[in-house]
Scaffold this active site. Structure first.
Site, PDB file in Angstrom:
ATOM      1  N   ARG A 169       0.621  -1.371   0.233  1.00  0.00           N
ATOM      2  CA  ARG A 169      -0.147   0.079   0.093  1.00  0.00           C
ATOM      3  C   ARG A 169       0.840   1.234   0.214  1.00  0.00           C
ATOM      4  NH1 ARG A 169      -2.306  -3.461  -1.698  1.00  0.00           N
ATOM      5  NH2 ARG A 169      -4.720  -4.227  -0.827  1.00  0.00           N
ATOM      6  N   SER A 221     -10.775   0.079   3.659  1.00  0.00           N
ATOM      7  CA  SER A 221     -10.171  -0.100   5.311  1.00  0.00           C
ATOM      8  C   SER A 221      -9.637   1.165   5.858  1.00  0.00           C
ATOM      9  CB  SER A 221      -9.202  -0.857   4.522  1.00  0.00           C
ATOM     10  OG  SER A 221     -10.180  -1.947   4.234  1.00  0.00           O
ATOM     11  N   GLU A 298      -4.448   3.821   6.216  1.00  0.00           N
ATOM     12  CA  GLU A 298      -4.334   3.659   4.723  1.00  0.00           C
ATOM     13  C   GLU A 298      -4.886   5.247   4.069  1.00  0.00           C
ATOM     14  OE1 GLU A 298      -5.610  -0.389   3.485  1.00  0.00           O
ATOM     15  OE2 GLU A 298      -6.481   0.063   2.096  1.00  0.00           O
TER      16      GLU A 298
HETATM   17  C1  LIG Z   1     -15.828   0.506  -0.399  1.00  0.00           C
HETATM   18  C2  LIG Z   1     -14.167   1.023  -0.877  1.00  0.00           C
HETATM   19  C3  LIG Z   1     -13.248  -0.608  -1.036  1.00  0.00           C
HETATM   20  C4  LIG Z   1     -11.791  -0.313  -0.761  1.00  0.00           C
HETATM   21  N1  LIG Z   1     -11.096  -0.869  -1.526  1.00  0.00           N
HETATM   22  C5  LIG Z   1     -10.279  -1.420  -1.605  1.00  0.00           C
HETATM   23  C6  LIG Z   1      -9.167  -2.948  -1.834  1.00  0.00           C
HETATM   24  O1  LIG Z   1      -9.695  -3.258  -1.158  1.00  0.00           O
HETATM   25  N2  LIG Z   1      -8.137  -2.631  -2.020  1.00  0.00           N
HETATM   26  C7  LIG Z   1      -7.147  -1.073  -1.843  1.00  0.00           C
HETATM   27  O2  LIG Z   1      -5.056  -1.226  -2.130  1.00  0.00           O
HETATM   28  N3  LIG Z   1      -8.176   0.407  -1.550  1.00  0.00           N
HETATM   29  C8  LIG Z   1      -9.182  -0.132  -1.186  1.00  0.00           C
HETATM   30  N4  LIG Z   1      -9.732   0.918  -0.999  1.00  0.00           N
HETATM   31  C9  LIG Z   1      -9.434   2.221  -1.526  1.00  0.00           C
HETATM   32  C10 LIG Z   1      -9.182   3.102  -2.754  1.00  0.00           C
HETATM   33  O3  LIG Z   1     -10.192   3.022  -3.536  1.00  0.00           O
HETATM   34  C11 LIG Z   1      -7.577   2.971  -3.683  1.00  0.00           C
HETATM   35  O4  LIG Z   1      -6.716   3.377  -1.987  1.00  0.00           O
HETATM   36  C12 LIG Z   1      -7.307   3.864  -4.886  1.00  0.00           C
HETATM   37  O5  LIG Z   1      -7.048   3.050  -5.125  1.00  0.00           O
HETATM   38  C13 LIG Z   1      -7.425   5.380  -4.662  1.00  0.00           C
HETATM   39  O6  LIG Z   1      -7.495   6.006  -5.497  1.00  0.00           O
HETATM   40  P1  LIG Z   1      -8.528   7.653  -6.228  1.00  0.00           P
HETATM   41  O7  LIG Z   1      -8.266   7.801  -7.573  1.00  0.00           O
HETATM   42  O8  LIG Z   1      -9.391   7.558  -4.991  1.00  0.00           O
HETATM   43  O9  LIG Z   1      -7.336   8.053  -5.291  1.00  0.00           O
HETATM   44  P2  LIG Z   1      -7.518   9.863  -3.915  1.00  0.00           P
HETATM   45  O10 LIG Z   1      -8.794   9.373  -3.251  1.00  0.00           O
HETATM   46  O11 LIG Z   1      -7.977  10.943  -4.870  1.00  0.00           O
HETATM   47  O12 LIG Z   1      -6.272   9.710  -4.253  1.00  0.00           O
HETATM   48  C14 LIG Z   1      -5.845   9.017  -2.785  1.00  0.00           C
HETATM   49  C15 LIG Z   1      -3.780  10.158  -2.817  1.00  0.00           C
HETATM   50  O13 LIG Z   1      -3.140   9.902  -3.528  1.00  0.00           O
HETATM   51  C16 LIG Z   1      -2.285  10.922  -4.828  1.00  0.00           C
HETATM   52  N5  LIG Z   1      -2.972  10.662  -6.035  1.00  0.00           N
HETATM   53  C17 LIG Z   1      -4.342  10.385  -6.412  1.00  0.00           C
HETATM   54  N6  LIG Z   1      -4.325  10.344  -7.711  1.00  0.00           N
HETATM   55  C18 LIG Z   1      -2.445  11.076  -8.415  1.00  0.00           C
HETATM   56  C19 LIG Z   1      -2.112  10.532  -9.737  1.00  0.00           C
HETATM   57  N7  LIG Z   1      -2.860  10.276 -11.190  1.00  0.00           N
HETATM   58  N8  LIG Z   1      -0.836  10.728  -9.121  1.00  0.00           N
HETATM   59  C20 LIG Z   1      -0.164  10.647  -8.659  1.00  0.00           C
HETATM   60  N9  LIG Z   1      -0.978  11.163  -6.808  1.00  0.00           N
HETATM   61  C21 LIG Z   1      -1.856  10.693  -6.818  1.00  0.00           C
HETATM   62  C22 LIG Z   1      -3.603  11.783  -3.481  1.00  0.00           C
HETATM   63  O14 LIG Z   1      -3.173  12.801  -3.883  1.00  0.00           O
HETATM   64  C23 LIG Z   1      -3.826  11.693  -2.694  1.00  0.00           C
HETATM   65  O15 LIG Z   1      -2.415  11.221  -1.957  1.00  0.00           O
HETATM   66  C24 LIG Z   1     -11.189   1.187  -0.851  1.00  0.00           C
HETATM   67  C25 LIG Z   1     -11.712   2.160  -0.857  1.00  0.00           C
HETATM   68  C26 LIG Z   1     -13.234   2.074  -1.064  1.00  0.00           C
HETATM   69  C27 LIG Z   1     -14.218   3.171  -0.718  1.00  0.00           C
END
Ligand SMILES: Cc1cc2nc3c(=O)[nH]c(=O)nc-3n(C[C@H](O)[C@H](O)[C@H](O)COP(=O)(O)OP(=O)(O)OC[C@H]3O[C@@H](n4cnc5c(N)ncnc54)[C@H](O)[C@@H]3O)c2cc1C
Length: 310
Positions: A169, A221, A298
């Site tokens: 992660r 999580s 996380e």
């Molecule tokens: C119901 C649910 C279930 C989930 N299950 C999982 C799971 O099974 N496994 C898991 O790993 N995660 C899980 N997650 C967490 C989440 O979905 C992941 O971590 C996802 O990859 C985050 O992506 P995001 O685009 O929403 O990032 P954001 O929440 O928008 O950003 C997270 C971080 O990434 C940075 N960021 C975003 N885009 C970029 C980019 N293009 N370049 C550089 N930095 C960037 C942001 O600045 C921030 O620091 C879950 C979330 C939910 C709501």
């Protein structure tokens, strides 16, 4: 296609980040610009650079807890409703604004194996690469050949996977602040019928265990699982320790652990980001008292939080 900007003069009147996070929490920002591809992202970064405006980058907002007071900065949201994906043999080139589950689905439809672990995870490919998202012991970093990264001057560089420092992660990208514009992934040929069946199984499994984030505000999580102390051990589920410590009985304002999964915080009506943070602090303290184990977040915090935030 052009990027869309929602901008106001003062952060107090600016767009609310609660509209752009799956927790549905977070106050206003100075302005929010949505970019759907690398060209738009580069243009937005340059434009802010020219006027000396600081910005933060978000993707799907599914791993974020944004402060109730909001952030006194511009926000670039790198997000595409439409998958931006191309296949070259067993490789996929994807704009990092693409939703992760759209990418996982594309791979299955193409009969390519290796991204089932990303099935049903909300958010974008960019957010997933930065946090090395995954499930079932596999993660997206295992498939990355290279990324196209942009720095704060919008200078583009191709970075190979071995420079990205993927771990559980995490990646080195969080420290460098490099932005993921696009990625090249290596998959392998698979059996389309089997892949489709497995995808449906995973979606059903997730629906049974996780809240439906489209209806119930959450960021999945909250804490990372616990790293093994020796190579003989497996990573242990933070949810198990939270459950045993009685975390499901806690509640702060509108924030409470999800009844089917103690490591998932959900935000009910009237919940604030401060409620979520305080609940998470109490959850971590319970586990520490009961087992002497430190839980590590996380979910990422955005905005001005107290220095002692968990
Ligand atoms: C119901 C649910 C279930 C989930 N299950 C999982 C799971 O099974 N496994 C898991 O790993 N995660 C899980 N997650 C967490 C989440 O979905 C992941 O971590 C996802 O990859 C985050 O992506 P995001 O685009 O929403 O990032 P954001 O929440 O928008 O950003 C997270 C971080 O990434 C940075 N960021 C975003 N885009 C970029 C980019 N293009 N370049 C550089 N930095 C960037 C942001 O600045 C921030 O620091 C879950 C979330 C939910 C709501």
């Amino acid at each position: 296609m052009t990027s869309r900007t929602d901008s106001r003069s003062s952060p107090a009147n600016g767009p609310r980040l609660s509209l752009y996070t799956t927790f549905r929490l977070g106050g206003p920002c100075r302005g929010l610009t949505t970019c759907v591809n690398a060209t738009e992202l580069r243009r937005a970064i340059r434009a802010f650079g020219e006027v000396g405006e600081d910005f933060v980058l978000i993707g799907g907002g599914s791993n974020l807890l944004v402060n109730d007071a909001g952030i006194d900065r511009q926000v670039i949201r790198y997000f595409s409703e439409r998958p931006m994906v191309a296949r070259q043999g067993n490789e996929i080139i994807v704009q990092a604004s693409t939703r992760l589950d759209d990418l996982a689905n594309y791979a299955v439809q193409q009969g390519l194996d290796g991204l089932l672990c990303c099935t049903g995870i909300p958010g974008t490919v960019g957010g997933a690469i930065v946090g090395n998202a995954g499930a079932f012991g596999e993660q997206i970093g295992d498939r990355v050949i290279s990324i196209t990264a942009l720095d704060r001057n919008a200078t583009e560089r191709e970075l190979p996977a071995d420079e990205l420092g993927f771990g559980y992660r995490q990646s080195r990208l969080s420290d460098t602040g490099a932005m993921v514009a696009a990625a090249r992934l290596r998959l392998r040929q698979g059996d389309r019928t089997r892949l489709r069946a497995r995808r449906q199984e995973i979606l059903a499994l997730r629906a049974a265990k996780h809240p439906d984030w489209q209806r119930i505000p959450t960021a999945g999580s909250f804490f990372k699982n616990i790293e093994p102390t020796s190579s003989a051990e497996r990573r242990q589920a933070a949810g198990w320790f939270l459950e045993q410590a009685g975390a499901k009985n806690l509640r702060v304002g509108g924030a409470r652990p999800y009844e089917k999964h103690a490591n998932i915080i959900i935000a009910e009506r009237g919940c604030t980001a401060a409620d979520v943070l305080e609940l998470s602090r109490q959850m971590a303290a319970l586990v520490h008292e009961e087992f002497g184990i430190e839980l590590h977040r996380e979910v990422r915090l955005l905005g001005d939080w107290p220095a002692n935030a968990v």
